[in-house]
Structures are given as C-alpha cells and as structure tokens.
Design a protein around this motif. Structure first.
Motif, short mmCIF file in Angstrom:
data_model
loop_
_atom_site.label_atom_id
_atom_site.label_comp_id
_atom_site.label_asym_id
_atom_site.label_seq_id
_atom_site.Cartn_x
_atom_site.Cartn_y
_atom_site.Cartn_z
N THR A 144 -16.51 20.45 66.93
CA THR A 144 -17.36 19.27 67.17
C THR A 144 -18.83 19.66 67.30
OG1 THR A 144 -15.55 18.05 68.20
CG2 THR A 144 -17.78 17.37 68.79
N ILE A 178 -22.31 14.32 60.42
CA ILE A 178 -22.29 13.21 59.45
C ILE A 178 -21.10 12.30 59.74
CG2 ILE A 178 -21.88 12.65 57.02
CD1 ILE A 178 -23.57 14.95 56.20
N GLU A 206 -10.27 21.97 78.98
CA GLU A 206 -11.03 22.55 77.86
C GLU A 206 -11.27 24.03 78.16
OE1 GLU A 206 -12.40 22.20 74.80
OE2 GLU A 206 -13.42 24.11 75.15
N CYS A 245 -8.97 19.51 61.50
CA CYS A 245 -10.06 18.54 61.38
C CYS A 245 -10.52 18.31 59.96
CB CYS A 245 -11.22 18.99 62.24
SG CYS A 245 -12.04 20.48 61.64
N GLY A 251 -13.90 15.20 60.61
CA GLY A 251 -13.18 14.46 61.65
C GLY A 251 -14.04 13.70 62.65
#
Ligand SMILES: Cc1cc2nc3c(=O)[nH]c(=O)nc-3n(C[C@H](O)[C@H](O)[C@H](O)COP(=O)(O)OP(=O)(O)OC[C@H]3O[C@@H](n4cnc5c(N)ncnc54)[C@H](O)[C@@H]3O)c2cc1C
Length: 433
Positions: free
Chosen positions: A77, A83, A68, A375, A379
């Motif tokens: 993210t 949601i 990462e 995304c 996603g």
C-alpha cells in the motif's frame, strides 16, 4: 564559454523512502500487541485490505482486532503509485464472462467498475485527508489495433452504466503531454491519492469506530485450537472465532494452504522533483493518471505537490542504485519531450504479488477463515471494496455480499521457477522498449 553543471544538493543517489512520507500526517497512535485478548474477528495485515475490513466490521458493531507486523502501509500500500484504477488488468466486461461465467463476470465487473466511486465516497464519508483527486484514470493505446479494441471496451462499460469513454488520438495526446499514444480509454471515476495517508486515515477511522489496532506485532504463529484461532505475536496472544488474512504476500507464511499461491512482482516506483510551470502546463495539464499496455509498461500521475510519479518493473537488465536512477530518468525523458533532463527526488522499491488469473481473489480456508489474496499491482480501489464486502459478509453471514466468489487456494505449478517469470518477462520487455 564554459558551462557549469548545476546539481541539486539534495539530489539522492540511493534508494529513498516513498514520496508519500513528505506529505502525510502522523501515524495513528497504536501499541504493540501484548497480553491475551479475545475477539470475534482477527484481521492480520494493516494495508488497505486489512484496515478497510476492520473499519467496516467495527462500524457494524463486530468486535475486531487487527495486527500489523510493522506500521500501517509498510507493505504494498505505502509503496504504491496511488493510482485509482477502476478497470480490469487483462479483461473487459465482456471477456470476463468467458472466464467466470456470465453472472459471476457481471458481478465482478460491477465491483471493479464501481470501485473508484466507492473509494472516493468512503474518503468523503470518513473525512480522510489523503490528497485524493477524482480526476480520471486512462489506459492509453499505443497501436491502432489496441485503440479499436478499447473503443469496444468503452462501449461495454458504458452500456453497464459506467462513466467510461474513448478519447481519440488528437485529443488524447495533449491530456498526457506524451506523443506515443493514439488514443485512450478514460475512466471518469478514477484518479489518485496519497496511499500512505489513505491507509493511516482508514486505520484512524477504524479506531474511532471501536476496532482495536496493533502495530509492530508480527504474527509468528497461527493455529487452530479448541475451535478457535490462536494467534501469537512476540509478546501477545489473540483468541478469535473468525480470521481474515490480509497480509498480501505474507499470507503464505501464515497458513499452509496459502503457500505458493502467488508470484512476486518487484517494482521500482519513483517521483521527480516538483515540475516547473512550463512542464506543468504540458504534462497531465488536466490531472488524472495513466498506465499503458506496453509489455514494459509505463505509468504516470502527479501528486498535489507537483511530483511526477512513475515506475518501472525490476528486470535483470537494470542493476544497482545508479542504474535505477538512470532508468527512471530515461523513462521520463523517453515519454515527455518537455523533460530533457529529468531529476528524480524519490526512488523506492516495492513488492506487488500477482495471481496467475490477474483477478482479485478471495480464498476460503475453512474453519471460519478467509484470505484476501494478492494485490496484482492494482488493488488500491478493488481491495477497498473487498474489505467492505468481507466485513458485510462476516457481519451478516451472507456470502452474496461478496463480488468475488471465494474458492479454495490452488498452488501455482512449478512455483520456484514461476516466481522468476515476472522478472524474466520484464527483462525481455525492457529489451523491446
Ligand atoms: C510499487 C507498487 C506500485 C503500485 N501501484 C499501484 C497503483 O498505482 N494503483 C493500484 O491500484 N495499486 C497499486 N499497487 C498495488 C496496491 O498497492 C495493492 O494492491 C494494495 O495496496 C494491497 O493492499 P493489501 O492491504 O492487500 O496489502 P499490503 O499493503 O501489502 O498489506 C499487507 C500488510 O500485511 C502485513 N503483514 C505481512 N505479514 C504479516 C504478519 N505475519 N503479521 C502481521 N502483519 C503482516 C504487512 O506488513 C503489510 O502491511 C502497487 C503495488 C506496488 C508494490
């Protein structure tokens, strides 16, 4: 009588970190990649897609390294609204068949419809503390024509075994505390979570199962050499047989075929100060979260601390930090009568990447490499499932494990101009709002 204006001393007026940082445990212990490593599968990207892929690979006994660039969740993210929405963005279980063909459409519907339950089951199984609440996701209807269409969509989902219903106007309005809507599609399996806590929990679970995870390790070079993938970070190298690109918009810089395949969608996400008891009684009193279908879309949910979380897309019409706060307050005031003077505690910028199909996509790059693509601003649940399916496919060699049929990447035509489109469309939507 003179009224004194009461201002909160901690009321911010510049961009802040996401509200998720307020209520999250420490990040997992990780090092930056150094030295030379050999592995079967290399995963690039520590968002939901990458960490779930690494977790499920490690659970299946496959040797896996994840790198990462920054920290887990520093991409879309951790910027997201959290949601859990097990729904299509633009389609329904029946309309998708016309796009993908019936078997592929039904397969994707099964994945999306089951994605909420899949995510909450995974959280339970791995014991991830992330303020997870399976209290429903709603798509409210702002016109009677949309309500009629959504009644049909509810029936389509139900006939396939999913817990989806249509809530009529008189019952729907008190669910939200907003008067704009004349009904809502309700997905019982949806809900919400703290996405930063979720991704940190996934990373920890992956480590527990034997995955090797490295942070602060941006991949600066990726090449094919002697039948392997060779990946370089500032002070480390990984040689891998197989490769999963899970860097979202960052995929474009990693592999030439990924260039110009998605479009940036800039979003401002924000959280109010915790609601007072009177507001709490009226706004989403039974919990749940919603995203409407208006062009300048509105979304709302509550977290466990009582922050009301919402967003607005970046346009050319709202500029500067003061302007962003003003717009956030306007949006809450516009929707909730019980918030005549909304105060914003956190406001941050996010970058979602969208496919022109608005569908989840997996790209086959050849040479044992695949990419989990863009995304679409939706996603959280779907990328959790995709990560698990990609891991099964890699562990078993069975491509039927995937609900999304991998295809070759196709660049978006006139990409430089098209990249401005989301912001342009949002500017027009702002003017009609
Ligand atoms: C503001 C906003 C609100 C959203 N709200 C919701 C929502 O409420 N519900 C929902 O379902 N979805 C939402 N989304 C979408 C959701 O956040 C994403 O679909 C999902 O988080 C994508 O996960 P990912 O792992 O694919 O990508 P990311 O989380 O973006 O992860 C990619 C990672 O790759 C890393 N990376 C990039 N380049 C490199 C490199 N060269 N080397 C190493 N690492 C690299 C990045 O640092 C990043 O951590 C939202 C998105 C945004 C931006």
């Amino acid at each position: 009588m003179q009224h004194q204006k009461i201002s909160r001393p901690d009321r911010p007026n510049t961009l802040t970190s996401p509200v998720w940082t307020v209520n999250v445990g420490p990040a997992p212990q990780t090092d930056c990649l150094s030295g030379t490593h050999e592995v079967d599968v290399l995963v690039i990207g520590g968002g939901i897609a990458g960490t779930t892929t690494a977790l499920h690979l490690a659970e299946k006994g496959v040797s896996v390294i994840l790198v990462e660039a920054q920290q887990f969740g520093d991409g879309a993210t951790g910027q997201s609204g959290g949601i859990v929405a097990p729904d299509y963005i633009r389609h329904s279980p029946e309309t998708i068949g016309a796009v993908l063909g019936e078997p592929a459409g039904e397969r994707l519907t099964g994945m999306i419809g089951g994605s909420g339950q899949h995510l909450f089951d995974l959280i339970d199984r791995q014991g991830i503390e992330c303020d997870a609440r399976q209290d429903g996701f709603y798509t409210p209807s702002h016109t009677e024509a949309l309500a009629e269409q959504q009644r049909g969509y509810a029936a389509q989902w139900r006939s396939r075994g999913y817990n989806v219903s249509f809530v009529e106007g008189a019952e729907a309005r008190p669910l939200f505390g907003a008067n704009r809507y004349c009904g809502a599609l309700r997905f019982e399996d949806g809900g919400g979570l703290n996405p930063l806590a979720f991704v940190r929990g996934l990373a920890r679970a992956a480590q527990r199962n034997g995955a090797r995870l490295y942070t602060n390790s941006p991949v600066s070079r990726l090449e094919r050499k002697d039948g392997y993938w060779l990946c370089r970070t500032p002070i480390g190298t990984v040689r891998a047989q197989r490769l999963v690109l899970a860097a979202n918009g960052g995929n474009a810089a990693l592999h030439p075929a990924m260039q110009r395949t998605s479009l940036p969608l800039h979003v401002f996400q924000f959280a109010s100060f915790p609601l007072d008891p009177a507001q709490r009684k009226v706004i989403l009193p039974d919990g749940g979260g919603f995203t409407d279908k208006l062009p300048y879309l509105f979304t709302a949910r509550l977290d466990g601390l009582g922050h009301l979380i919402s967003a607005f897309p970046m346009s050319f019409m709202v500029n500067g930090d003061k302007g962003y706060y003003r717009e956030a307050r306007r949006r809450l005031k516009q929707h909730f009568d019980v918030m005549p003077d909304p105060q914003i505690a956190h406001l941050w910028r996010g970058l979602a990447w969208v496919n022109t199909s608005f569908l989840p996509e997996i790209y086959d790059l050849g040479d044992n490499a695949i990419a989990i693509q863009a995304c679409n601003g939706r996603g959280i649940a779907t990328n959790t499932v995709i990560g698990s399916e990609v891991a099964t496919m890699l562990a078993t060699g069975d491509r039927d494990a995937l609900s999304v049929r991998p295809r070759a990447p196709v660049p978006v035509r006139f990409h430089a101009g098209a990249a401005l489109l989301p912001r342009l469309l949002m500017s027009m939507a702002y003017l009609t709002n």
